[in-house]
Design an enzyme around this catalytic site. Structure first.
Site, PDB file in Angstrom:
ATOM      1  N   GLY A   1       0.831  -1.195   0.000  1.00 50.71           N
ATOM      2  CA  GLY A   1       0.000   0.000   0.000  1.00 50.71           C
ATOM      3  C   GLY A   1       0.864   1.242   0.000  1.00 50.71           C
TER       4      GLY A   1
ATOM      5  N   HIS B   1       8.135   3.445  17.070  1.00 52.79           N
ATOM      6  CA  HIS B   1       7.599   2.154  16.613  1.00 52.79           C
ATOM      7  C   HIS B   1       7.849   1.050  17.644  1.00 52.79           C
ATOM      8  CE1 HIS B   1       6.264   2.935  12.444  1.00 52.79           C
ATOM      9  NE2 HIS B   1       7.111   3.936  12.532  1.00 52.79           N
ATOM     10  N   ARG B   2       9.026   1.026  18.242  1.00 50.65           N
ATOM     11  CA  ARG B   2       9.325   0.029  19.286  1.00 50.65           C
ATOM     12  C   ARG B   2       8.377   0.187  20.465  1.00 50.65           C
ATOM     13  NH1 ARG B   2      14.518  -2.771  19.682  1.00 50.65           N
ATOM     14  NH2 ARG B   2      15.690  -2.346  17.804  1.00 50.65           N
TER      15      ARG B   2
ATOM     16  N   SER C   1       1.609  -1.370   8.200  1.00 52.24           N
ATOM     17  CA  SER C   1       2.344  -1.889   9.361  1.00 52.24           C
ATOM     18  C   SER C   1       1.404  -2.288  10.485  1.00 52.24           C
ATOM     19  CB  SER C   1       3.353  -0.853   9.856  1.00 52.24           C
ATOM     20  OG  SER C   1       4.344  -0.636   8.881  1.00 52.24           O
TER      21      SER C   1
ATOM     22  N   ARG D   1       4.884  -1.088  19.636  1.00 50.44           N
ATOM     23  CA  ARG D   1       4.791  -2.555  19.605  1.00 50.44           C
ATOM     24  C   ARG D   1       4.776  -3.133  21.005  1.00 50.44           C
ATOM     25  NH1 ARG D   1       8.611  -2.031  15.482  1.00 50.44           N
ATOM     26  NH2 ARG D   1      10.296  -2.755  16.816  1.00 50.44           N
TER      27      ARG D   1
ATOM     28  N   ALA E   1       1.987   5.204   1.476  1.00 51.12           N
ATOM     29  CA  ALA E   1       2.461   5.744   2.752  1.00 51.12           C
ATOM     30  C   ALA E   1       1.283   6.013   3.679  1.00 51.12           C
ATOM     31  CB  ALA E   1       3.241   7.038   2.512  1.00 51.12           C
ATOM     32  N   ARG E   2       1.430   5.588   4.920  1.00 51.99           N
ATOM     33  CA  ARG E   2       0.429   5.810   5.975  1.00 51.99           C
ATOM     34  C   ARG E   2      -0.932   5.187   5.662  1.00 51.99           C
ATOM     35  NH1 ARG E   2       4.055   5.695   7.867  1.00 51.99           N
ATOM     36  NH2 ARG E   2       5.568   7.226   8.419  1.00 51.99           N
ATOM     37  N   SER E   3      -0.914   4.109   4.903  1.00 53.64           N
ATOM     38  CA  SER E   3      -2.172   3.438   4.535  1.00 53.64           C
ATOM     39  C   SER E   3      -2.634   2.442   5.587  1.00 53.64           C
ATOM     40  CB  SER E   3      -2.010   2.721   3.190  1.00 53.64           C
ATOM     41  OG  SER E   3      -1.017   1.723   3.275  1.00 53.64           O
ATOM     42  N   GLY E   4      -1.784   2.130   6.574  1.00 55.75           N
ATOM     43  CA  GLY E   4      -2.136   1.174   7.613  1.00 55.75           C
ATOM     44  C   GLY E   4      -1.490  -0.186   7.439  1.00 55.75           C
TER      45      GLY E   4
END
Length: 172
Positions: free
Chosen positions: A8, A53-54, A15, A57, A10-13
């Site tokens: 997808g 991001h860490r 991840s 998660r 950028a910033r589409s979801g």
């Protein structure tokens, strides 16, 4: 084991979707979700992004850093693991700057994924649906990303595209 591709913009979801799938799968298997990160903290903005991001998660995730040797990271997965490779397009740019053979590295990565003991979810950017880049390096990157994404999609058991946070199944 299982190979999935989530593609997808950028910033589409992408991840978030991959992480949710990996957490659910790892829980079902009694394993650990594994993030195979291809980013390198080369500047302050990227260091902050990686740290964010860490933190998002959380501690349940194991992180493997593989900016170049993605095949080895995938080959080291345990049968109960579910790994998210985030992301293939960043890995591709790392390979280009290191002047590595893109076709050979992609072959090695796909071979490792085919024989992985755990499940692998690849995240990648769709960069070819916009304007033609104005410089040769950007055009080469766009073309190489398209080739790599096509090869991974051909091998994947499942392929989804993300649009505005909504997953659309492309395969099967």
């Amino acid at each position: 084991m299982g190979l999935r591709l989530i593609i997808g913009g950028a910033r589409s979801g992408k991840s978030a979707r991959a992480q949710a799938l990996a957490e659910a799968q790892a829980q079902r298997r009694g394993g650990t979700p594994v993030m195979i990160a291809t980013a390198e903290a080369l500047d302050e903005e990227m260091r902050e992004r990686i740290a964010r991001h860490r933190a998002e998660r959380g501690p349940a995730w194991r992180t493997l850093e593989a900016p170049l040797d993605l095949a080895a990271a995938i080959a080291g997965l345990a049968p109960e693991d579910c790994a998210v490779v985030d992301c293939l397009t960043l890995w591709l740019s790392n390979l280009m700057f290191a002047e590595r053979s893109l076709a050979q590295e992609t072959d090695l990565m796909l071979e490792a994924a085919d024989h992985a003991l755990g499940e692998v979810i690849f995240v990648t950017n769709e960069v070819g649906m916009s304007i033609v880049p104005e410089n040769a390096l950007a055009r080469r990157f766009r073309d190489e990303a398209g080739r790599m994404n096509r090869r991974v999609a051909e091998r994947a058991d499942e392929v989804e595209v993300m649009f505005a946070g909504v997953p659309l199944r492309l395969k099967p």
